[in-house]
Design a protein around this motif. Structure first.
Motif, mmCIF file in Angstrom:
data_model
loop_
_atom_site.group_PDB
_atom_site.id
_atom_site.type_symbol
_atom_site.label_atom_id
_atom_site.label_comp_id
_atom_site.label_asym_id
_atom_site.label_seq_id
_atom_site.Cartn_x
_atom_site.Cartn_y
_atom_site.Cartn_z
ATOM 1 N N PHE A 194 0.831 -1.206 0.000
ATOM 2 C CA PHE A 194 0.000 0.000 0.000
ATOM 3 C C PHE A 194 0.870 1.262 0.000
ATOM 4 C CE2 PHE A 194 -3.300 -2.847 2.128
ATOM 5 C CZ PHE A 194 -4.027 -3.004 0.962
ATOM 6 N N SER A 253 -7.693 4.686 -3.210
ATOM 7 C CA SER A 253 -8.706 3.665 -2.985
ATOM 8 C C SER A 253 -7.997 2.341 -2.763
ATOM 9 C CB SER A 253 -9.646 3.601 -4.201
ATOM 10 O OG SER A 253 -10.468 2.449 -4.144
ATOM 11 N N MET A 254 -7.794 1.994 -1.506
ATOM 12 C CA MET A 254 -7.078 0.742 -1.209
ATOM 13 C C MET A 254 -7.457 0.238 0.163
ATOM 14 S SD MET A 254 -3.208 2.299 -0.871
ATOM 15 C CE MET A 254 -2.703 3.285 0.569
ATOM 16 N N ALA A 278 -3.839 -0.623 5.062
ATOM 17 C CA ALA A 278 -4.094 0.369 4.005
ATOM 18 C C ALA A 278 -4.264 1.758 4.622
ATOM 19 C CB ALA A 278 -5.329 -0.030 3.193
ATOM 20 N N SER A 300 -4.564 5.242 2.901
ATOM 21 C CA SER A 300 -5.826 5.062 2.176
ATOM 22 C C SER A 300 -6.848 6.149 2.540
ATOM 23 C CB SER A 300 -6.424 3.693 2.522
ATOM 24 O OG SER A 300 -7.718 3.570 1.962
#
Ligand SMILES: *Cc1c(COP(=O)(O)O)cnc(C)c1O
Length: 223
Positions: A176, A194-195, A204, A209
Motif C-alpha cells: 500500500f 482507494s485501497m 491500508a 488510504s
C-alpha cells in the motif's frame, strides 16, 4: 452477525486506525461493497448510516440502483469495465475506481450526461510485483493521466489498487505504501487512494488510504 453490528465494528476499527496512525479523524471513507448482495441487505446498511456502495457487475448494479433510486446513495463502480458497458456506468454511477485504459476513459467522458456532475475517476494501478492482469503499469500512468485531465466530464481523483491476497501485515503495508509513493510522484492535486479490503484495510489506512472498499466484513461471506 447483523449488518448493523458489522458496520459499527468496522467504523470503530477505522476510527482506531486513524488515531493509531495519525490520520485525521474522518479522513477514511467506508465504501460498502455490495456485489452479490440484494437490495434488502443494502437497505439494512442504509439504515445503519451507510451511503456509499460499490458494485462490480453492471447489470446486477443497475437493478439495485433502480430499485433504490429514492434513497440518497452514492454508487461507485469498482469492477472490470467492458467497453459496451461504459455508457451505463457513466449514466448511473458517481465514481469509477477501475479505469486503466484511455479508450474507456474517452467513452465514459462521451457518455456522461451534461446534466450530471463530472464522473469521479480513479486509475487502477498494477504494481510490478502483482500477479493480477488488471490495472495499468506505473510506467504507463503519465499517459492516461494526461488523457483524463483533458476530459472535462471526468474528474481524476486518484489511484486504486487490488493487491494479491496476503495475510502478512508488513507486506500489506509495503504494498500500500508503494501506491501512496506512486501518487506522491504525480504533479497533480489528487485526493484519493482507494485501497484496503476486508482482510487488509488496517494496513491500508496506515499507508494513507482515503477509501476502503469492504464487502465480506460488512455483508458476510459471498456465496
Ligand atoms: C469484492 C471487492 C472488494 C471487497 O472485498 P472484500 O474482501 O469482500 O472486502 C473490494 N474491492 C474490489 C475491487 C472488489 O472486487
Amino acid at each position: 452477525m447483523s449488518i448493523l453490528h458489522n458496520l459499527q465494528h468496522i467504523r470503530l476499527q477505522i476510527l482506531q486506525a486513524e488515531e493509531r496512525y495519525q490520520r485525521p479523524t474522518g479522513s477514511v471513507e467506508l465504501l460498502a461493497v455490495s456485489k452479490g448482495k440484494n437490495a434488502e441487505a443494502i437497505i439494512q446498511a442504509v439504515q445503519s448510516g451507510q451511503h456509499h456502495f460499490g458494485e462490480n457487475y453492471v447489470q446486477e448494479a443497475l437493478e439495485k440502483i433502480d430499485h433504490l433510486k429514492k434513497l440518497p446513495l452514492v454508487w461507485h463502480f469498482i469492477g472490470h469495465i467492458q467497453h459496451n458497458k461504459c455508457k451505463s456506468i457513466a449514466q448511473h454511477f458517481s465514481w469509477v475506481h477501475s479505469v486503466c485504459r484511455a479508450d474507456v476513459a474517452q467513452k465514459l467522458h462521451e457518455s456522461r450526461p451534461d446534466s450530471m456532475p463530472p464522473l469521479n475517476i480513479c486509475i487502477q494501478v498494477n504494481l510490478a510485483d502483482e500477479t493480477s492482469k488488471s490495472g495499468l503499469s506505473v510506467e504507463n500512468l503519465p499517459g492516461l493521466i494526461e488523457t483524463i485531465s483533458k476530459l472535462p466530464k471526468l474528474k481524476l481523483r486518484g489511484l486504486m489498487l487490488i493487491p494479491p491476497p496476503c495475510t502478512d501485515p508488513v507486506k500489506q503495508y509495503e504494498t500500500f505504501s508503494a501506491l501512496r509513493e506512486c501518487k506522491e510522484k504525480i504533479p497533480l492535486d489528487l485526493d484519493t487512494l482507494s485501497m484496503g479490503m476486508s482482510g487488509d484495510f488496517i494496513q491500508a489506512i496506515r499507508a494513507g488510504s482515503t477509501i476502503v472498499r469492504i464487502g465480506q466484513a460488512i455483508f458476510g461471506p459471498r456465496g
